[in-house]
Design a protein around this motif. Sequence first.
Motif, short mmCIF file in Angstrom:
data_model
loop_
_atom_site.label_atom_id
_atom_site.label_comp_id
_atom_site.label_asym_id
_atom_site.label_seq_id
_atom_site.Cartn_x
_atom_site.Cartn_y
_atom_site.Cartn_z
N GLU A 127 2.86 6.41 -7.25
CA GLU A 127 1.94 7.45 -7.71
C GLU A 127 2.49 8.85 -7.48
O GLU A 127 2.36 9.74 -8.32
CB GLU A 127 0.59 7.31 -6.99
N MET A 128 3.13 9.04 -6.32
CA MET A 128 3.58 10.38 -5.96
C MET A 128 4.87 10.78 -6.66
O MET A 128 5.07 11.94 -7.01
CB MET A 128 3.79 10.47 -4.43
N ARG B 190 2.74 1.59 -3.47
CA ARG B 190 1.85 2.11 -4.52
C ARG B 190 1.77 3.64 -4.44
O ARG B 190 1.80 4.34 -5.45
CB ARG B 190 0.46 1.49 -4.39
N ARG B 191 1.67 4.15 -3.22
CA ARG B 191 1.65 5.61 -3.05
C ARG B 191 2.93 6.24 -3.57
O ARG B 191 2.91 7.28 -4.21
CB ARG B 191 1.48 5.98 -1.56
N MET C 182 0.84 -1.20 0.00
CA MET C 182 0.00 0.00 0.00
C MET C 182 0.88 1.26 0.00
O MET C 182 0.60 2.24 -0.71
CB MET C 182 -0.90 -0.04 1.24
N ALA C 183 1.95 1.22 0.79
CA ALA C 183 2.86 2.37 0.85
C ALA C 183 3.61 2.53 -0.48
O ALA C 183 3.74 3.64 -1.00
CB ALA C 183 3.85 2.20 2.00
#
Lengths: 133, 376
Positions: free
Chosen positions: B150-151, B146-147, B143-144
């Motif tokens: 994206e960022m 993926r962020r 989950m981290a």
Amino acid sequence: MTYNKPLPRLDTLNKPFWAAAKEGKLLLQHCPSCGDTRFPPGPVCPKCLAGDQDWIEASGKGTLESWIDMHRAYWDGFKDDLPYRVCLVRLEEGPVVVSNLTDKTENLRMGAPVKVMFDAVSEDLTLPKFSLV
Amino acid sequence: MYDLNELKDKIAVIGVGNTKYGNFPEIDDYGLAAHAFRNAVNDCGIDKNKVDGLLVSRIPYYARMGEVLGINPRWTITLPGHGRMSGMGIIEAAAAIASGQCDYAALLYANIGRSRRVNYGGDESPGTWDPWGFTSPGAAHAMAFRRHMEMYGTTTRQLAEVSVSIRYHACLNPDAVMRNPITIEDHESARFITAPLRLLDYCLINDGAVCLILTSKERAKDFAKPPVLISGWGAQDTYSPSSIANFDMDFWYPAISAAGKQAYEMAGVTHKDVDALMCYDNFSPTVLFSLEGLGFCGQGESGAFVEDGALSLGGRLPVNTDGGHLSNSYMQGWALNVEAVRQLRGECGARQIPDCEVVQYVQSTPCTRSIIYTRG
């Protein structure tokens, strides 16, 4: 067929959340003293330590903060769903919650607007999930 | 009262020991720990009856451990079997020695997760989000990451560099569990566990035990090997969101920065002085988050930083020269601290860093800790 996925662990604090979900409402624990909101609920407000916490209904609107696809079933009940999608949503009211994203698309982006929907997975359990708006 | 910085170079690691790593169903936690203890005792030549401090982690009962080893310390502490406890334990033991609560502390960690078939998810670790099927530390790190993708535009091929470099080191370590080389393509074609993370982004689960023996710098002179000094440490916890275990929206960046700054200041060094980084690699993204937090690169720039084998021996910053948790052994940080000591002693053979003088340990977790070791 019996429901074979993990059930919420009901305790004295979280019962109202799950009862409301059955009624199609998404609740957040709320501090009447300072206005802080959160899920999961706690025995005191983590901001101001006030004891008497109540609940507010969330708008159900939020934004997608992240998502993953689970390719391993840690519970047998998820085996037939693999891979299934878990998302992280920032609700309009502030708190960040984990849920499932009902959309299967690979075309996702962080910050995408999402909205709650209520999935009655069994007679006794309704899970709040999220869909792209 | 001490200023923390006054403890710079006051405490030394004099002995280290470990078991073999693998699948040992015939031996229990106490047995593994006892072998590691004996190896650490032999490493420094201490009379084991001088050990008057005992710290145990992931070992069921401290008193049975003391009985097994035939020691009756005057300082005992038990820590749970969470990976983040290694950095915390070493710091606690250093503080106990500095304050005179004990003179010689033995720190013991044993893990029998392999032969007990531990999964680190599902009903073993019940959580708030189980009804949605969200479980396991790996899922939280996915989950981290993926962020981060994206960022900052970080790619899985960049992430692969972490696993590839650390596996390369394991191939140079005769004791490592995983000793076949891997490529970026191997990483990219490995099966997903929790997309975007694949099998080669996950740490091992194996049995084994580790022991470190600490004392004061003055007493350290009496033992077999040159002492390795604990020159600095830093700490910062991040307890929200604990209901989303092993996760932080900001990749623990504020905590790693704070702990790193404190450790560098205490040790009187900067990240530019660090010859090797021993980085808690439960999952490969943690290494990226650690590099950013400690300032080896800018926030969001770790993907580019690790490219072209930058983390391999001879590269810009060798990371986890023993093969880490990803490829050597899942000793939850303890073995990485042992590797720091061995590098500074010059005992690492084919994986030795030339002229190694400063080694940093970091665990980027809800309890972020960093320890800086130097040659005594």
